[in-house]
Design an enzyme around this catalytic site. Structure first.
Site, PDB file in Angstrom:
ATOM      1  N   CYS A 115      -4.608  13.313  13.135  1.00 30.74           N
ATOM      2  CA  CYS A 115      -5.198  12.001  12.887  1.00 30.74           C
ATOM      3  C   CYS A 115      -4.978  11.152  14.115  1.00 30.74           C
ATOM      4  O   CYS A 115      -4.304  11.560  15.049  1.00 30.74           O
ATOM      5  CB  CYS A 115      -4.619  11.349  11.650  1.00 30.74           C
ATOM      6  SG  CYS A 115      -3.065  10.539  11.914  1.00 30.74           S
TER       7      CYS A 115
ATOM      8  N   ARG B 174      -8.772  -0.413   4.564  1.00 29.14           N
ATOM      9  CA  ARG B 174      -7.868   0.589   4.004  1.00 29.14           C
ATOM     10  C   ARG B 174      -6.527  -0.038   3.635  1.00 29.14           C
ATOM     11  O   ARG B 174      -5.861   0.441   2.730  1.00 29.14           O
ATOM     12  CB  ARG B 174      -7.608   1.707   5.028  1.00 29.14           C
ATOM     13  CG  ARG B 174      -8.816   2.551   5.324  1.00 29.14           C
ATOM     14  CD  ARG B 174      -8.427   3.702   6.190  1.00 29.14           C
ATOM     15  NE  ARG B 174      -7.353   4.460   5.549  1.00 29.14           N
ATOM     16  CZ  ARG B 174      -6.637   5.396   6.152  1.00 29.14           C
ATOM     17  NH1 ARG B 174      -6.885   5.701   7.409  1.00 29.14           N
ATOM     18  NH2 ARG B 174      -5.698   6.049   5.510  1.00 29.14           N
TER      19      ARG B 174
ATOM     20  N   LYS C 153       0.837  -1.206   0.000  1.00 27.68           N
ATOM     21  CA  LYS C 153       0.000   0.000   0.000  1.00 27.68           C
ATOM     22  C   LYS C 153       0.869   1.252   0.000  1.00 27.68           C
ATOM     23  O   LYS C 153       0.622   2.195  -0.774  1.00 27.68           O
ATOM     24  CB  LYS C 153      -0.899   0.010   1.253  1.00 27.68           C
ATOM     25  CG  LYS C 153      -1.575   1.362   1.507  1.00 27.68           C
ATOM     26  CD  LYS C 153      -2.428   1.356   2.749  1.00 27.68           C
ATOM     27  CE  LYS C 153      -1.723   1.629   4.043  1.00 27.68           C
ATOM     28  NZ  LYS C 153      -1.477   3.049   4.377  1.00 27.68           N
ATOM     29  N   ASN C 154       1.904   1.267   0.862  1.00 29.49           N
ATOM     30  CA  ASN C 154       2.657   2.511   1.042  1.00 29.49           C
ATOM     31  C   ASN C 154       3.664   2.797  -0.070  1.00 29.49           C
ATOM     32  O   ASN C 154       4.323   3.837  -0.066  1.00 29.49           O
ATOM     33  CB  ASN C 154       3.334   2.519   2.424  1.00 29.49           C
ATOM     34  CG  ASN C 154       2.304   2.761   3.521  1.00 29.49           C
ATOM     35  OD1 ASN C 154       1.153   3.107   3.240  1.00 29.49           O
ATOM     36  ND2 ASN C 154       2.707   2.566   4.770  1.00 29.49           N
TER      37      ASN C 154
ATOM     38  N   ARG D 135       1.161  14.648  13.411  1.00 34.41           N
ATOM     39  CA  ARG D 135       1.631  14.463  12.037  1.00 34.41           C
ATOM     40  C   ARG D 135       1.660  15.752  11.203  1.00 34.41           C
ATOM     41  O   ARG D 135       0.893  15.928  10.255  1.00 34.41           O
ATOM     42  CB  ARG D 135       0.794  13.387  11.341  1.00 34.41           C
ATOM     43  CG  ARG D 135       0.829  12.076  12.076  1.00 34.41           C
ATOM     44  CD  ARG D 135       0.108  10.980  11.348  1.00 34.41           C
ATOM     45  NE  ARG D 135       0.872  10.438  10.241  1.00 34.41           N
ATOM     46  CZ  ARG D 135       0.396   9.517   9.403  1.00 34.41           C
ATOM     47  NH1 ARG D 135      -0.835   9.099   9.535  1.00 34.41           N
ATOM     48  NH2 ARG D 135       1.148   9.054   8.448  1.00 34.41           N
TER      49      ARG D 135
ATOM     50  N   ASP E  76       4.801   0.613  12.008  1.00 35.98           N
ATOM     51  CA  ASP E  76       3.572   0.007  11.469  1.00 35.98           C
ATOM     52  C   ASP E  76       3.380  -1.447  11.904  1.00 35.98           C
ATOM     53  O   ASP E  76       2.361  -2.055  11.576  1.00 35.98           O
ATOM     54  CB  ASP E  76       3.568   0.088   9.930  1.00 35.98           C
ATOM     55  CG  ASP E  76       3.384   1.518   9.440  1.00 35.98           C
ATOM     56  OD1 ASP E  76       3.059   2.397  10.252  1.00 35.98           O
ATOM     57  OD2 ASP E  76       3.578   1.748   8.218  1.00 35.98           O
TER      58      ASP E  76
HETATM   59  C1  EPZ Z   1       4.542   6.992   6.264  1.00 41.73           C
HETATM   60  O1  EPZ Z   1       3.830   8.091   6.819  1.00 41.73           O
HETATM   61  C2  EPZ Z   1       3.569   5.864   6.153  1.00 41.73           C
HETATM   62  N1  EPZ Z   1       2.460   6.237   5.278  1.00 41.73           N
HETATM   63  C3  EPZ Z   1       3.054   5.481   7.529  1.00 41.73           C
HETATM   64  O2  EPZ Z   1       2.213   4.346   7.383  1.00 41.73           O
HETATM   65  C4  EPZ Z   1       4.241   5.097   8.419  1.00 41.73           C
HETATM   66  O3  EPZ Z   1       3.774   4.821   9.736  1.00 41.73           O
HETATM   67  C5  EPZ Z   1       5.257   6.251   8.456  1.00 41.73           C
HETATM   68  O4  EPZ Z   1       5.637   6.612   7.101  1.00 41.73           O
HETATM   69  C6  EPZ Z   1       6.508   5.912   9.227  1.00 41.73           C
HETATM   70  O5  EPZ Z   1       7.115   4.784   8.675  1.00 41.73           O
HETATM   71  C7  EPZ Z   1       2.567   6.030   3.965  1.00 41.73           C
HETATM   72  O6  EPZ Z   1       3.587   5.631   3.450  1.00 41.73           O
HETATM   73  C8  EPZ Z   1       1.356   6.328   3.126  1.00 41.73           C
HETATM   74  P1  EPZ Z   1       6.809  10.253   8.266  1.00 41.73           P
HETATM   75  P2  EPZ Z   1       4.450   9.570   6.821  1.00 41.73           P
HETATM   76  O7  EPZ Z   1       6.784  11.525   7.529  1.00 41.73           O
HETATM   77  O8  EPZ Z   1       5.239   9.728   5.595  1.00 41.73           O
HETATM   78  C9  EPZ Z   1       7.229  13.593  11.641  1.00 41.73           C
HETATM   79  C10 EPZ Z   1       0.247   3.042   7.830  1.00 41.73           C
HETATM   80  O9  EPZ Z   1      -0.345   2.521   8.800  1.00 41.73           O
HETATM   81  N2  EPZ Z   1       7.032  14.616  10.605  1.00 41.73           N
HETATM   82  O10 EPZ Z   1       7.921   9.300   8.004  1.00 41.73           O
HETATM   83  O11 EPZ Z   1       3.342  10.492   7.080  1.00 41.73           O
HETATM   84  C11 EPZ Z   1       5.981  12.755  11.890  1.00 41.73           C
HETATM   85  O12 EPZ Z   1       5.063  13.426  12.716  1.00 41.73           O
HETATM   86  C12 EPZ Z   1       0.922   4.360   7.960  1.00 41.73           C
HETATM   87  O13 EPZ Z   1       0.300   2.521   6.698  1.00 41.73           O
HETATM   88  C13 EPZ Z   1       7.202  15.944  10.933  1.00 41.73           C
HETATM   89  O14 EPZ Z   1       7.497  16.282  12.078  1.00 41.73           O
HETATM   90  O15 EPZ Z   1       5.405   9.491   8.078  1.00 41.73           O
HETATM   91  C14 EPZ Z   1       6.565  11.525  12.505  1.00 41.73           C
HETATM   92  O16 EPZ Z   1       6.824  11.740  13.861  1.00 41.73           O
HETATM   93  C15 EPZ Z   1       0.454   5.260   8.982  1.00 41.73           C
HETATM   94  N3  EPZ Z   1       7.005  16.895   9.964  1.00 41.73           N
HETATM   95  C16 EPZ Z   1       7.901  11.369  11.773  1.00 41.73           C
HETATM   96  O17 EPZ Z   1       8.182  12.665  11.213  1.00 41.73           O
HETATM   97  C17 EPZ Z   1       6.687  16.550   8.681  1.00 41.73           C
HETATM   98  O18 EPZ Z   1       6.528  17.456   7.851  1.00 41.73           O
HETATM   99  C18 EPZ Z   1       7.906  10.354  10.649  1.00 41.73           C
HETATM  100  O19 EPZ Z   1       6.754  10.564   9.822  1.00 41.73           O
HETATM  101  C19 EPZ Z   1       6.535  15.201   8.357  1.00 41.73           C
HETATM  102  C20 EPZ Z   1       6.722  14.235   9.336  1.00 41.73           C
END
Ligand code: EPZ
Length: 429
Positions: A126, A408, A22-23, A131, A316
């Site tokens: 969320c 989802r 999915k991701n 996030r 995850d």
């Molecule tokens: C991706 O989300 C995945 N989603 C998530 O999968 C997964 O949990 C996550 O990466 C971590 O591996 C998809 O790929 C569609 P991040 P993403 O940006 O990209 C912080 C699932 O269940 N951050 O790597 O949104 C954030 O808050 C899901 O399939 C900022 O601070 O995650 C977090 O603490 C849910 N500012 C950390 O970075 C930003 O602008 C990592 O988040 C962006 C992120």
């Protein structure tokens, strides 16, 4: 609303085919916005998030055709999507669509790179944490865009196009790295990303972009270099296997006992999780076609795990591991470092008889001899599936509510488990 009824206590035996990730699918579909030619994606899972993104991309002007069946294919194989963004008709992604799926915010990179402007609703909070998108906006600014926010929307403009730049992420972000890859591919000049995410889905997206004519090197390491090109073309790309689905079923087998071949997947996509499973007492063997997981009659050993960006233990799979350790012979500790509020499953696992104590970002799980079925519900995808895993090993009946979360991200969950001897059914309405 549909519910899932599970009668626990059956060890899993057989084969589970693993779907496309999915991701990876979501950013790959979004990459279709970067070219006026057709991008063909194979092994796309049939998931609610994929259907929603089809709708969102359709709104921007992407024509999407779902390929028909080929000889020898069954409906259980992934689907083939043909995505053609010949003309972008709308550079706005509205609130009612973006609020339903956070990853749809990522359209901002390709829209800006190709059209010089994008107006995308902020995704909002969320269930698993605040996030923010500050790092995604930092990427676009580093590539020369002007960013403003107005009435809940981000307005990004680069009328003369984006230009290459240096991006140093203060923390590893998957979405930030995807955004940088896509936007910098069409920027003028070279971009260097430091502290890039190294997730296999990043490598898959970079591979696909390179097939489209991008010049990206270093994906899968912390430093990625992108030489911008003036235009990208179409390509054909097969989505890599879903490592989180793989890990989820691996935990289910470790928890119920049994012996299952997880087919069409690879151990290297989730080595850290498989190492934890081995410590917990499962037997993991890589085969030509996938990964075989089994557990003998001995109990589950406790583990201490901290989630981390790839190649660490994935956030995850944290909820699923907590389900598994709830029946360990001893006390486990799981620390969540990626999302501050990703413990929504704890109260529900407790309803099934688990003993879990939360202290900040660490959960202490005192293994119990048995879990007992109960009605439960959860508020995000991975939390929901952790309840399914726990229910498969619990005594008696569990009813899982709000199963739309599962739809989802898990393709044909009940079918795959029933084929391995689980007693699980969906009750509609
Ligand atoms: C991706 O989300 C995945 N989603 C998530 O999968 C997964 O949990 C996550 O990466 C971590 O591996 C998809 O790929 C569609 P991040 P993403 O940006 O990209 C912080 C699932 O269940 N951050 O790597 O949104 C954030 O808050 C899901 O399939 C900022 O601070 O995650 C977090 O603490 C849910 N500012 C950390 O970075 C930003 O602008 C990592 O988040 C962006 C992120």
């Amino acid at each position: 609303m549909d519910r899932i009824r599970i009668i626990g206590g059956h060890p899993l035996q057989g084969t589970i085919p693993i779907s496309g990730a999915k991701n990876a699918t979501l950013p790959l579909m979004i990459a279709s916005l970067l070219t006026q030619d057709t991008l063909v994606l194979e092994n796309v899972p049939r998931l609610a998030d994929v259907r929603l993104l089809q709708h969102i991309l359709g709104n921007h002007g992407v024509d999407i055709m779902i390929g028909g069946k080929r000889p020898g294919e069954s409906t259980h194989d992934g689907q083939t999507l043909h995505l053609s963004a010949g003309r972008i008709v709308d550079t706005t992604a509205p609130y009612d669509l973006v609020s339903r799926m956070r990853a749809s915010f990522w359209v901002i990179g390709p829209l800006l790179a190709r059209m010089g402007e994008a107006k995308v609703s902020m995704p909002g909070g969320c269930a698993i944490g605040t996030r923010p998108v500050d790092l995604l906006l930092m990427v676009l600014e580093r590539l020369g865009a002007e960013i403003a926010t107005d009435s809940g929307y981000v307005l990004a403009r680069a009328p003369k196009g984006l230009r290459g730049g240096s991006i140093v992420f203060p923390k590893v972000t998957v979405g930030g790295t995807h955004t940088a890859l896509m936007a910098a591919s069409l920027a003028n000049g070279t971009t260097v990303i430091d502290n890039a995410a190294r997730e296999p889905e990043i490598v898959d997206v970079a591979d696909c972009l390179n097939k489209m004519g991008a010049r990206i090197s270093g994906a899968g390491t912390s430093r990625i270099v992108i030489d911008g090109v003036p235009r990208l073309s179409g390509a054909r790309h097969r989505v890599l296997p879903d490592r989180i689905e793989t890990g989820t079923y691996a935990m289910a087998v470790a928890m119920t006992g049994g012996n299952v071949l997880l087919e069409n997947t690879r151990a290297d996509l989730l080595q850290a999780a498989l190492d934890v499973l081995t410590t917990a007492g499962a037997v993991v063997a890589e085969t030509n076609t996938g990964v075989r997981i089994s557990r003998n009659g001995h109990g589950i050993a406790p583990v201490t795990v901290t989630t981390a960006p790839f190649p660490g233990f994935p956030t995850d799979l944290q909820a699923q591991l907590m389900a598994l350790t709830s029946r360990a012979q001893g006390t486990s500790r799981i620390t969540e470092t990626i999302f501050e509020n990703r413990f929504m499953h704890v109260q529900e696992l407790v309803r099934l008889g688990a003993r879990i104590h939360l202290d900040g970002e660490t959960a202490t799980i005192e293994g119990v001899e048995k879990l007992k079925g109960a009605p439960v519900m959860a508020t995000d995808l991975r939390a929901s599936v952790s309840l399914v895993i726990a229910a498969l090993a619990a005594e008696g009946e569990t009813m899982v509510h709000r199963v739309y979360h599962l739809d989802r991200g898990f393709e044909r969950l009940e079918d795959k488990l029933v084929a391995c001897g689980a007693e699980i059914e969906r009750i509609s309405g």
